[in-house]
Scaffold this motif. Structure first.
Motif, short mmCIF file in Angstrom:
data_model
loop_
_atom_site.label_atom_id
_atom_site.label_comp_id
_atom_site.label_asym_id
_atom_site.label_seq_id
_atom_site.Cartn_x
_atom_site.Cartn_y
_atom_site.Cartn_z
N LEU A 221 12.71 -3.21 16.51
CA LEU A 221 13.47 -2.65 15.39
C LEU A 221 12.82 -2.88 14.02
CD1 LEU A 221 17.13 -3.57 16.45
CD2 LEU A 221 15.94 -1.37 16.70
N PHE A 222 12.11 -3.99 13.88
CA PHE A 222 11.63 -4.35 12.54
C PHE A 222 10.10 -4.53 12.45
CE2 PHE A 222 16.01 -5.99 12.89
CZ PHE A 222 16.60 -5.28 11.85
N ILE A 223 9.53 -5.32 13.37
CA ILE A 223 8.10 -5.63 13.25
C ILE A 223 7.24 -4.40 13.51
CG2 ILE A 223 6.23 -7.12 14.03
CD1 ILE A 223 8.27 -9.20 14.82
N ARG A 224 7.56 -3.63 14.55
CA ARG A 224 6.76 -2.45 14.86
C ARG A 224 6.73 -1.44 13.71
NH1 ARG A 224 7.58 -0.42 21.02
NH2 ARG A 224 6.33 1.25 20.11
N PRO A 225 7.89 -1.09 13.12
CA PRO A 225 7.83 -0.16 11.97
C PRO A 225 7.01 -0.70 10.80
CG PRO A 225 10.06 -0.30 12.83
CD PRO A 225 9.28 -1.38 13.52
N ALA A 226 7.10 -2.01 10.56
CA ALA A 226 6.34 -2.61 9.47
C ALA A 226 4.84 -2.54 9.74
CB ALA A 226 6.76 -4.07 9.27
N LEU A 227 4.45 -2.76 10.98
CA LEU A 227 3.03 -2.68 11.34
C LEU A 227 2.51 -1.26 11.21
CD1 LEU A 227 2.97 -5.01 14.50
CD2 LEU A 227 2.02 -5.51 12.24
N VAL A 228 3.30 -0.29 11.64
CA VAL A 228 2.89 1.12 11.52
C VAL A 228 2.74 1.51 10.06
CG1 VAL A 228 3.63 3.50 11.87
CG2 VAL A 228 3.86 1.84 13.72
N LEU A 229 3.68 1.10 9.23
CA LEU A 229 3.61 1.41 7.80
C LEU A 229 2.36 0.80 7.17
CD1 LEU A 229 4.95 2.59 5.25
CD2 LEU A 229 6.16 0.41 4.98
N PHE A 230 2.07 -0.44 7.53
CA PHE A 230 0.88 -1.12 7.00
C PHE A 230 -0.39 -0.42 7.46
CE2 PHE A 230 -2.40 -4.45 7.09
CZ PHE A 230 -2.33 -4.90 5.78
N SER A 231 -0.43 -0.02 8.75
CA SER A 231 -1.64 0.61 9.29
C SER A 231 -1.86 1.99 8.69
CB SER A 231 -1.55 0.70 10.81
OG SER A 231 -0.56 1.62 11.22
N LYS A 232 -0.79 2.71 8.39
CA LYS A 232 -0.93 4.08 7.88
C LYS A 232 -1.20 4.13 6.37
CE LYS A 232 1.86 6.41 11.39
NZ LYS A 232 0.73 7.17 11.92
N THR A 233 -0.99 3.01 5.70
CA THR A 233 -1.21 3.00 4.25
C THR A 233 -2.38 2.10 3.87
OG1 THR A 233 0.51 1.28 4.07
CG2 THR A 233 1.19 3.57 3.71
N ILE A 234 -2.11 0.82 3.75
CA ILE A 234 -3.14 -0.12 3.27
C ILE A 234 -4.32 -0.20 4.23
CG2 ILE A 234 -3.55 -2.53 2.64
CD1 ILE A 234 -0.58 -2.70 1.89
N LEU A 235 -4.04 -0.30 5.52
CA LEU A 235 -5.10 -0.48 6.50
C LEU A 235 -6.07 0.69 6.52
CD1 LEU A 235 -4.12 -2.01 9.96
CD2 LEU A 235 -6.36 -1.88 8.96
N ARG A 236 -5.56 1.89 6.56
CA ARG A 236 -6.44 3.06 6.59
C ARG A 236 -7.20 3.24 5.30
NH1 ARG A 236 -3.01 7.61 10.09
NH2 ARG A 236 -2.85 6.31 11.97
N LEU A 237 -6.61 2.82 4.20
CA LEU A 237 -7.30 2.89 2.91
C LEU A 237 -8.49 1.93 2.92
CD1 LEU A 237 -7.37 3.92 -0.02
CD2 LEU A 237 -5.89 2.00 -0.63
N ILE A 238 -8.29 0.73 3.44
CA ILE A 238 -9.36 -0.26 3.50
C ILE A 238 -10.48 0.20 4.43
CG2 ILE A 238 -9.94 -2.58 4.30
CD1 ILE A 238 -7.17 -3.47 3.35
N LEU A 239 -10.11 0.67 5.62
CA LEU A 239 -11.11 1.02 6.63
C LEU A 239 -11.83 2.31 6.34
CD1 LEU A 239 -9.11 0.01 9.86
CD2 LEU A 239 -10.85 -1.31 8.64
N SER A 240 -11.30 3.12 5.45
CA SER A 240 -11.95 4.39 5.11
C SER A 240 -13.06 4.23 4.09
CB SER A 240 -10.91 5.39 4.57
OG SER A 240 -10.36 4.92 3.34
N LYS A 241 -13.14 3.05 3.48
CA LYS A 241 -14.17 2.81 2.45
C LYS A 241 -15.54 2.61 3.10
CE LYS A 241 -11.03 0.74 -0.93
NZ LYS A 241 -10.72 -0.45 -1.74
#
Length: 241
Positions: A221-241
């Motif tokens: 209910l909580f951890i999975r949505p937070a991980l997806v949000l992090f991966s789709k925003t901050i994580l992809r921004l970092i890894l795209s550099k």
């Protein structure tokens, strides 16, 4: 000598060989403990002999050409974990002994490679990474870079992402993205410390969570949505550099 007689003799010799190996295998723990006692007493030559004897026994039992050919796949992940942990520690101690003598640096490196192979992705991975980290802090190695690299390689080769894997499993795309993030962090000294802390604390937490139905619900209910949000925003921004 007839073929029958020769066959009988070969069978007898094979039985005798197996009995000798069985006896050596049954005494392997005593051999290793004696090696550790010699190491602690500063008798490095005898310690190395005993450790090598233990490793040779394991190589013979697993029917590989030498103890550098042993692989985690030769052991059962369920019933042989204690043996694998001991093997990993013997490799580490052998690496330390070899490191003290410049002409044996290659042997030290090969033992460290085996230590990493028997550490990464194992239940005791965190224990072994802390073992090498603490020695790096307090010991003076002839080749500290080799030990530092081994320490980092445990995390590089590890497929474990405890919290993410707990939520999504090993092969989910989100898990893969967090592994890539881990690799990015490992390229920085401060990132290495973050990865170390994450592994230390998340491994303990997830071990407890796995036994709790309530935590499975919280993860969904909580951890999975937070991980997806992090991966789709901050994580992809970092890894795209």
């Amino acid at each position: 000598m007839t073929a029958t007689t020769k066959s009988a003799r070969e069978a007898r010799e094979e039985r005798e060989k197996m009995l000798v190996l069985k006896h050596k295998y049954e005494n392997r723990i005593t051999i290793t403990k004696f090696g550790k006692e010699c190491l602690d007493a500063g008798d490095y030559a005898t310690a190395l002999q005993r450790f090598t004897e233990y490793m040779d026994i394991m190589a013979e039992v697993k029917q590989v050409k030498d103890f550098y050919s042993l692989r985690p796949g030769h052991f059962s992940p369920k019933s042989d974990i204690t043996e694998m942990l001991m093997i990993s520690h013997v490799y580490f101690e052998m690496a330390r002994i070899y490191d003290a003598v410049p002409k044996f640096q290659e042997d030290s490196r090969r033992c460290l490679e085996q230590f990493v192979a028997f550490s990464a992705n194992q239940p005791y991975q965190v224990v072994n990474s802390e073992l090498i980290r603490k020695h790096l802090k307090k010991s003076v190695f002839k080749n500290p870079d080799a030990f530092r690299d081994a320490y980092q390689q445990i995390y590089v080769q590890s497929k474990k992402c405890y919290v993410v894997t707990f939520c999504y499993g090993h092969e989910h795309p989100t898990t893969q993205e967090f592994r890539a993030f881990k690799d990015w962090l490992l390229s920085y000294r401060s990132g290495q410390e973050l990865v170390r802390l994450y592994y230390n604390y998340s491994s303990v937490a997830v071990t407890r969570w796995e036994k709790s139905p309530a935590m499975h619900l919280v993860a969904r209910l909580f951890i999975r949505p937070a991980l997806v949000l992090f991966s789709k925003t901050i994580l992809r921004l970092i890894l795209s550099k």
